[in-house]
Enzyme design. Structure first.
Site, mmCIF file in Angstrom:
data_model
loop_
_atom_site.group_PDB
_atom_site.id
_atom_site.type_symbol
_atom_site.label_atom_id
_atom_site.label_comp_id
_atom_site.label_asym_id
_atom_site.label_seq_id
_atom_site.Cartn_x
_atom_site.Cartn_y
_atom_site.Cartn_z
ATOM 1 C CG HIS A 122 -1.954 -1.186 1.097
ATOM 2 N ND1 HIS A 122 -2.457 -1.653 2.381
ATOM 3 C CD2 HIS A 122 -2.545 -1.792 -0.068
ATOM 4 C CE1 HIS A 122 -3.450 -2.543 1.789
ATOM 5 N NE2 HIS A 122 -3.380 -2.654 0.336
ATOM 6 C CB CYS A 133 2.614 13.260 -14.602
ATOM 7 S SG CYS A 133 3.749 13.598 -13.276
ATOM 8 C CB CYS A 150 4.084 17.224 -9.810
ATOM 9 S SG CYS A 150 4.990 15.981 -10.902
ATOM 10 C CB CYS A 153 2.717 17.269 -14.554
ATOM 11 S SG CYS A 153 2.050 16.972 -13.167
ATOM 12 C CB SER A 192 -8.763 -6.882 10.178
ATOM 13 O OG SER A 192 -8.603 -6.168 8.771
ATOM 14 C CB ALA A 234 2.986 -9.492 16.290
#
Ligand code: OAD
Length: 250
Positions: A122, A133, A150, A153, A192, A234
């Site tokens: 992601h 662009c 940018c 562009c 999840s 975890a």
């Protein structure tokens, strides 16, 4: 011999595995103090839903509002450290013959813990992308106050993360899919299992003959597909895996 919290079958599968895929979600960063994705909207932001901010339409409608939310998340992440779960995954990657780390997280904490070559499904908070662009650039300073133009562009650049309704980066999708299809073991950690296509990876692995383990605080839609379900934080389960496999290996 199983450790106190890990099934012997999982430890044996990992000892015999040629290829292991880690699929992580925001639960692996929870103990670093990064709110899980579905808890991320707290305090000032609690009046918004992610779908109202993490979309191209929201950025077009109010680029500064969306930028401010991501600046807050960049600040949060820049202020925390990887936790024992991140470090245990990096240690297992160094010990196992071949691994692929696929993360849905955008916080860069796996890389800061020493996991090289992480597939960022992601994207990453500390980058910017031009949706007009495609130009991408690192954004290491979390304090930049407004979306930068940018350089190619001139359109406003947004955070280099995948928004709702946007496609997963092609290379990331290909590497993750191929990795799952060739895995001997897939460990789904702190996710999840609600968002596809990431949530489909354990099934891809299982269909191809892999053993699947889920490490989570609670059951999820992935639990039914898992050969092993390890319930608990975890930051405890993964270091226990390191202790059982690496610290005691002959
Ligand atoms: P979620 O917030 O949906 O889920 C976090 C999962 O981690 C839950 O299943 C928790 O039970 C679990 N969890 C929380 N703390 C834990 C801990 N200490 N140890 C183990 N598990 C823990 O976050 P994700 O599954 O990562 O996508 O969400 C997936 C995607 O949904 C995100 O990447 C985001 C969102 O749409 C995009 O932004 C495109």
């Amino acid at each position: 011999m199983a450790s106190a919290t890990l099934p012997a079958g999982l430890l044996d599968a990992l000892r015999q595995a040629g290829r292991v895929v880690f699929l992580t979600g925001s639960g692996v960063s929870a103990e670093s103090g990064v709110p899980t994705f579905r808890d991320a909207l707290t305090g000032l932001w609690s009046r918004f839903r992610p779908e109202e901010l993490a979309t191209p339409e929201a950025f077009r409608r109010d680029p500064q509002l969306v930028w401010d939310w991501y600046r807050e998340r960049r600040r949060q992440v820049a202020a925390v450290m990887p936790n024992p779960a991140h470090h245990a995954i990096a240690a297992l990657q160094a010990w196992l013959p071949e691994t692929l780390l696929v993360t849905q997280n955008v916080d860069g904490l796996h890389q800061r813990a020493g996991s090289a070559d992480t597939v960022e499904f992601h994207g990453n908070l500390f980058s910017n992308r031009c949706r007009a662009c495609g130009h991408e650039a690192p954004q290491l300073d979390p304090e930049i106050a407004a979306p930068p133009p940018c350089p190619d562009c001139g359109e406003l650049m947004g955070p280099g993360v995948v928004w709702f309704g946007e496609a997963i980066p092609g290379e990331a999708l290909q590497r993750a899919w191929r990795g799952a299809a060739e895995a001997d073991v897939l460990l789904a950690v702190g996710t999840s299992g609600l968002v596809t296509p990431a949530a489909a990876l354990p099934e891809v692995a299982r269909q191809a003959g892999a053993r699947v383990a889920e490490i989570n605080l609670h059951p999820t839609p992935l639990s039914a597909q898992a050969d092993f379900v390890v319930t608990g934080p975890a930051a405890l389960s993964l270091p226990a895996m390191v202790a059982a496999l690496i610290k005691k290996s002959p």
